[in-house]
Scaffold this motif. Structure first.
Motif, PDB file in Angstrom:
ATOM      1  N   ALA A  95       0.826  -1.213   0.000  1.00 20.20           N
ATOM      2  CA  ALA A  95       0.000   0.000   0.000  1.00 20.20           C
ATOM      3  C   ALA A  95       0.858   1.261   0.000  1.00 20.20           C
ATOM      4  CB  ALA A  95      -0.918  -0.002   1.230  1.00 20.20           C
ATOM      5  N   GLY A  96       1.944   1.248   0.755  1.00 20.57           N
ATOM      6  CA  GLY A  96       2.723   2.475   0.924  1.00 20.57           C
ATOM      7  C   GLY A  96       3.870   2.624  -0.049  1.00 20.57           C
ATOM      8  N   GLY A  97       4.209   1.524  -0.724  1.00 25.84           N
ATOM      9  CA  GLY A  97       5.333   1.593  -1.662  1.00 25.84           C
ATOM     10  C   GLY A  97       6.685   1.554  -0.971  1.00 25.84           C
ATOM     11  N   GLY A  98       6.719   1.144   0.304  1.00 22.54           N
ATOM     12  CA  GLY A  98       8.004   1.015   0.998  1.00 22.54           C
ATOM     13  C   GLY A  98       8.750  -0.221   0.526  1.00 22.54           C
ATOM     14  N   GLU A  99      10.023  -0.287   0.829  1.00 21.81           N
ATOM     15  CA  GLU A  99      10.791  -1.496   0.474  1.00 21.81           C
ATOM     16  C   GLU A  99      11.411  -2.075   1.733  1.00 21.81           C
ATOM     17  OE1 GLU A  99      14.273  -0.827  -1.969  1.00 21.81           O
ATOM     18  OE2 GLU A  99      14.756   1.023  -0.899  1.00 21.81           O
ATOM     19  N   LEU A 100      11.497  -3.396   1.759  1.00 17.78           N
ATOM     20  CA  LEU A 100      12.055  -4.066   2.926  1.00 17.78           C
ATOM     21  C   LEU A 100      13.373  -4.726   2.521  1.00 17.78           C
ATOM     22  CD1 LEU A 100      10.084  -6.452   5.292  1.00 17.78           C
ATOM     23  CD2 LEU A 100      12.486  -6.759   4.760  1.00 17.78           C
ATOM     24  N   ILE A 101      14.441  -4.362   3.216  1.00 21.60           N
ATOM     25  CA  ILE A 101      15.729  -5.033   2.999  1.00 21.60           C
ATOM     26  C   ILE A 101      16.067  -5.733   4.319  1.00 21.60           C
ATOM     27  CG2 ILE A 101      18.116  -4.795   2.194  1.00 21.60           C
ATOM     28  CD1 ILE A 101      16.215  -3.508   0.229  1.00 21.60           C
ATOM     29  N   PRO A 102      16.179  -7.060   4.288  1.00 22.84           N
ATOM     30  CA  PRO A 102      16.424  -7.760   5.558  1.00 22.84           C
ATOM     31  C   PRO A 102      17.814  -7.477   6.119  1.00 22.84           C
ATOM     32  CG  PRO A 102      16.133  -9.339   3.729  1.00 22.84           C
ATOM     33  CD  PRO A 102      16.050  -7.975   3.142  1.00 22.84           C
ATOM     34  N   VAL A 103      17.891  -7.445   7.440  1.00 23.74           N
ATOM     35  CA  VAL A 103      19.180  -7.287   8.126  1.00 23.74           C
ATOM     36  C   VAL A 103      19.616  -8.619   8.740  1.00 23.74           C
ATOM     37  CG1 VAL A 103      20.290  -6.203  10.137  1.00 23.74           C
ATOM     38  CG2 VAL A 103      18.924  -4.814   8.577  1.00 23.74           C
ATOM     39  N   ASP A 104      18.670  -9.434   9.132  1.00 17.53           N
ATOM     40  CA  ASP A 104      18.995 -10.753   9.670  1.00 17.53           C
ATOM     41  C   ASP A 104      19.959 -11.414   8.676  1.00 17.53           C
ATOM     42  OD1 ASP A 104      18.804 -12.787  11.480  1.00 17.53           O
ATOM     43  OD2 ASP A 104      16.631 -13.054  11.293  1.00 17.53           O
ATOM     44  N   SER A 105      21.075 -11.946   9.165  1.00 14.86           N
ATOM     45  CA  SER A 105      22.167 -12.314   8.242  1.00 14.86           C
ATOM     46  C   SER A 105      21.748 -13.366   7.214  1.00 14.86           C
ATOM     47  CB  SER A 105      23.371 -12.809   9.040  1.00 14.86           C
ATOM     48  OG  SER A 105      22.996 -13.864   9.879  1.00 14.86           O
ATOM     49  N   GLU A 106      20.944 -14.352   7.647  1.00 14.62           N
ATOM     50  CA  GLU A 106      20.533 -15.412   6.720  1.00 14.62           C
ATOM     51  C   GLU A 106      19.630 -14.849   5.632  1.00 14.62           C
ATOM     52  OE1 GLU A 106      20.158 -15.309   9.936  1.00 14.62           O
ATOM     53  OE2 GLU A 106      21.438 -16.892  10.742  1.00 14.62           O
ATOM     54  N   HIS A 107      18.777 -13.920   6.017  1.00 19.86           N
ATOM     55  CA  HIS A 107      17.813 -13.359   5.073  1.00 19.86           C
ATOM     56  C   HIS A 107      18.473 -12.339   4.163  1.00 19.86           C
ATOM     57  CE1 HIS A 107      15.937 -15.156   8.487  1.00 19.86           C
ATOM     58  NE2 HIS A 107      14.924 -15.466   7.695  1.00 19.86           N
ATOM     59  N   SER A 108      19.459 -11.631   4.691  1.00 14.79           N
ATOM     60  CA  SER A 108      20.246 -10.745   3.845  1.00 14.79           C
ATOM     61  C   SER A 108      20.953 -11.589   2.784  1.00 14.79           C
ATOM     62  CB  SER A 108      21.269  -9.986   4.697  1.00 14.79           C
ATOM     63  OG  SER A 108      22.138  -9.250   3.878  1.00 14.79           O
ATOM     64  N   ALA A 109      21.513 -12.724   3.208  1.00  8.41           N
ATOM     65  CA  ALA A 109      22.200 -13.624   2.267  1.00  8.41           C
ATOM     66  C   ALA A 109      21.232 -14.112   1.191  1.00  8.41           C
ATOM     67  CB  ALA A 109      22.786 -14.815   3.037  1.00  8.41           C
ATOM     68  N   LEU A 110      20.080 -14.595   1.619  1.00  7.29           N
ATOM     69  CA  LEU A 110      19.108 -15.137   0.653  1.00  7.29           C
ATOM     70  C   LEU A 110      18.575 -14.025  -0.256  1.00  7.29           C
ATOM     71  CD1 LEU A 110      17.212 -17.583   3.033  1.00  7.29           C
ATOM     72  CD2 LEU A 110      18.765 -18.206   1.168  1.00  7.29           C
ATOM     73  N   PHE A 111      18.347 -12.858   0.296  1.00  9.23           N
ATOM     74  CA  PHE A 111      17.877 -11.716  -0.489  1.00  9.23           C
ATOM     75  C   PHE A 111      18.870 -11.430  -1.622  1.00  9.23           C
ATOM     76  CE2 PHE A 111      17.805  -7.080  -1.170  1.00  9.23           C
ATOM     77  CZ  PHE A 111      16.459  -6.850  -1.383  1.00  9.23           C
ATOM     78  N   GLN A 112      20.146 -11.446  -1.273  1.00 12.10           N
ATOM     79  CA  GLN A 112      21.172 -11.170  -2.286  1.00 12.10           C
ATOM     80  C   GLN A 112      21.268 -12.309  -3.296  1.00 12.10           C
ATOM     81  OE1 GLN A 112      24.882  -9.426  -0.476  1.00 12.10           O
ATOM     82  NE2 GLN A 112      23.616  -9.403   1.362  1.00 12.10           N
ATOM     83  N   LEU A 113      21.146 -13.555  -2.812  1.00 18.38           N
ATOM     84  CA  LEU A 113      21.236 -14.705  -3.718  1.00 18.38           C
ATOM     85  C   LEU A 113      20.035 -14.773  -4.663  1.00 18.38           C
ATOM     86  CD1 LEU A 113      22.460 -17.369  -1.142  1.00 18.38           C
ATOM     87  CD2 LEU A 113      23.772 -16.505  -3.087  1.00 18.38           C
ATOM     88  N   LEU A 114      18.884 -14.345  -4.175  1.00 15.82           N
ATOM     89  CA  LEU A 114      17.658 -14.456  -4.981  1.00 15.82           C
ATOM     90  C   LEU A 114      17.485 -13.285  -5.941  1.00 15.82           C
ATOM     91  CD1 LEU A 114      15.198 -15.668  -2.194  1.00 15.82           C
ATOM     92  CD2 LEU A 114      15.958 -16.998  -4.177  1.00 15.82           C
ATOM     93  N   ALA A 115      18.285 -12.226  -5.730  1.00 18.72           N
ATOM     94  CA  ALA A 115      18.028 -10.984  -6.473  1.00 18.72           C
ATOM     95  C   ALA A 115      17.999 -11.202  -7.976  1.00 18.72           C
ATOM     96  CB  ALA A 115      19.079  -9.940  -6.103  1.00 18.72           C
ATOM     97  N   GLU A 116      18.879 -12.056  -8.473  1.00 17.50           N
ATOM     98  CA  GLU A 116      18.942 -12.183  -9.931  1.00 17.50           C
ATOM     99  C   GLU A 116      18.338 -13.470 -10.447  1.00 17.50           C
ATOM    100  OE1 GLU A 116      22.954 -11.132 -10.935  1.00 17.50           O
ATOM    101  OE2 GLU A 116      22.622  -9.227  -9.874  1.00 17.50           O
ATOM    102  N   ARG A 117      17.565 -14.135  -9.665  1.00 17.12           N
ATOM    103  CA  ARG A 117      16.969 -15.416 -10.079  1.00 17.12           C
ATOM    104  C   ARG A 117      15.579 -15.192 -10.638  1.00 17.12           C
ATOM    105  NH1 ARG A 117      21.407 -16.773  -9.865  1.00 17.12           N
ATOM    106  NH2 ARG A 117      20.705 -17.227 -11.959  1.00 17.12           N
ATOM    107  N   LYS A 118      15.234 -16.002 -11.636  1.00 16.36           N
ATOM    108  CA  LYS A 118      13.879 -15.914 -12.207  1.00 16.36           C
ATOM    109  C   LYS A 118      12.967 -16.871 -11.436  1.00 16.36           C
ATOM    110  CE  LYS A 118      15.503 -15.169 -16.946  1.00 16.36           C
ATOM    111  NZ  LYS A 118      16.727 -15.971 -17.068  1.00 16.36           N
ATOM    112  N   PRO A 119      11.642 -16.586 -11.445  1.00 16.45           N
ATOM    113  CA  PRO A 119      10.724 -17.508 -10.767  1.00 16.45           C
ATOM    114  C   PRO A 119      10.888 -18.914 -11.360  1.00 16.45           C
ATOM    115  CG  PRO A 119       9.558 -15.561 -11.598  1.00 16.45           C
ATOM    116  CD  PRO A 119      10.961 -15.458 -12.093  1.00 16.45           C
TER     117      PRO A 119
END
Ligand code: NDP
Ligand code: MG
Length: 379
Positions: A134-158
């Motif tokens: 609704a607000g158009g905010g973005e969430l970037i995880p700080v938890d180390s495992e989720h930061s890792a997965l966020f970075q690993l998933l960034a360039e992957r296609k569904p």
């Protein structure tokens, strides 16, 4: 870089965030904590431009901080409102479900939410998701495992990713039997082998409840079903996340167990910041992996069960654990009773929907009452 609000500034993540901000010479928009402690006072003095939030001051603290004038706000709602200042990055490093409102305010205001407070996603994942949309905010995880997965998933296609793997250090009691951990003391449980963290997450790491919460957090952040989220014990805490791809390739993210790395990334994304440190000693490194022991650490099983039950069950899991960990730290219950209290609470509180923050907080409150009732008969 945009100015940064640091909520939970006096804790482990909050302090490390302020270090990273100082290194980057970024501006501090706001600083908040629960109490008007000496440490918060020193931060308020060191950052004279920043707004200051004190969620639960004593009358004396209120008088003292009130002297700083209109830049100071008091109470939970006012602290959460600091996350809504337009055009800022909000680092939510509050501990517990108390951080949920600030996450929602940041998301609704369209701000970047650098999220360490995993309880926001565990208890209110769908509500935070709706606020971001609704607000158009973005969430970037700080938890180390989720930061890792966020970075690993960034360039992957569904469809390219078959499964996500979260690593767990195994905590101080890795390799022990259920009988051996039954009588461990808070002092022993607070001695984490690889990470320096606040007391709640340190105890959660010893029971593996932290990993249970992280599995649910990953489910909400990345939209993978629970069957496709696996936990592997990795005592060196160097590999933080792994994704297994459809062609059998595994991509892993690894770095020193230093929370300033994911904190920095959450602030600089999509750019990379600079860490002043020697090269990683790769040639002197060995990595080992083993399955988690669900008999000694039943909390992980409870996390999957609550996640699969959905609705308010993860909020109940988290609230019961907050109560049980506090009771363990104050000597009221034994280590093994933490999971017992959580399991009994999950059994007793019916699963309801969580479509609004009110429903999340209702489930949270009910779970706290039920869990408190179980403290007396769990040892
Ligand atoms: P700490 O216990 O060290 O710090 C908690 C902070 O939250 C303190 O500043 C505390 O203030 C503040 N706080 C508590 N209640 C409120 C409230 N109602 N309003 C505003 N501030 C409040 O915790 P950590 O830094 O270890 O953890 C913070 C969060 O980050 C947790 O959700 C944890 O799971 C997550 N996390 C932590 C990691 C770590 O390495 N520490 C790693 C990954 C995630 P006060 O000092 O006044 O009590
Ligand atoms: Mg983690």
């Amino acid at each position: 870089m945009r100015p940064v609000a640091v909520l939970g500034a006096t804790g482990s993540i909050g302090r490390q965030t302020l270090e990273v901000i100082a290194e980057m010479e970024a501006e501090v928009a706001a600083i908040a904590a629960r109490r008007g402690s000496r440490e918060l006072w020193d931060l308020a003095t060191a950052h004279p431009q920043a707004r200051i939030g004190v969620a639960a001051p004593t009358p004396t603290e209120r008088d003292q901080f009130g002297g700083l004038g209109s830049r100071v706000v008091f109470g939970d709602e006012a602290v959460a409102s600091l996350a809504g200042e337009p055009g800022i990055i909000v680092v939510n490093a509050v501990v517990g479900v108390a951080g949920l409102k600030a996450s929602l305010v940041a998301a609704e205001a369209g701000n970047r939410l650098a999220l360490a407070n995993k309880e926001s996603m565990v208890a209110g994942g769908p509500v935070v998701g709706a606020a971001l949309a609704a607000g158009g905010g973005e969430l970037i995880p700080v938890d180390s495992e989720h930061s890792a997965l966020f970075q690993l998933l960034a360039e992957r296609k569904p469809g390219e990713v078959r499964r996500l793997v979260l690593t767990a250090s195994g905590g101080p009691f890795r390799g022990m039997t259920a009988d051996q951990v039954a009588d461990v003391t808070p002092e022993q449980a607070l001695r984490h082998p690889t990470w320096q963290m606040g007391p709640r997450i340190t105890i959660d790491s010893a029971t593996l409840m932290n990993k249970a919460l992280e599995v649910i957090e990953a489910h909400h952040l990345f939209g993978f079903p629970y069957d496709a989220i696996e936990v592997v014990v990795h005592p060196q805490s160097l590999v933080h996340g792994v994704v297994e791809l459809s062609d059998g390739a595994l991509l892993a993210h690894f770095c020193d167990p230093d929370m300033r790395i994911p904190i920095r990334y959450a602030l600089t994304h999509p750019e990379r910041g600079t860490r002043r440190a020697p090269h990683f000693p790769l040639a002197a490194t060995s990595l080992t992996f083993e399955p988690p022991d669900l008999e000694t650490f039943p909390a992980l099983r409870l996390g999957y069960e609550a996640g699969r039950a959905g609705g308010s069950a993860p909020a109940v899991l988290n609230a019961a654990d907050e109560i049980a960990v506090q009771a363990f730290l104050t000597g009221r219950i034994g280590f093994a009773s933490i999971a017992v209290v959580v399991e009994r609470t999950l059994n007793d509180v019916p699963v309801g929907p969580v479509e609004s923050v009110g429903q999340v907080l209702e489930a949270d409150l009910e779970a706290r009452l039920v869990a408190t009732g179980h403290l007396g008969n769990s040892c």
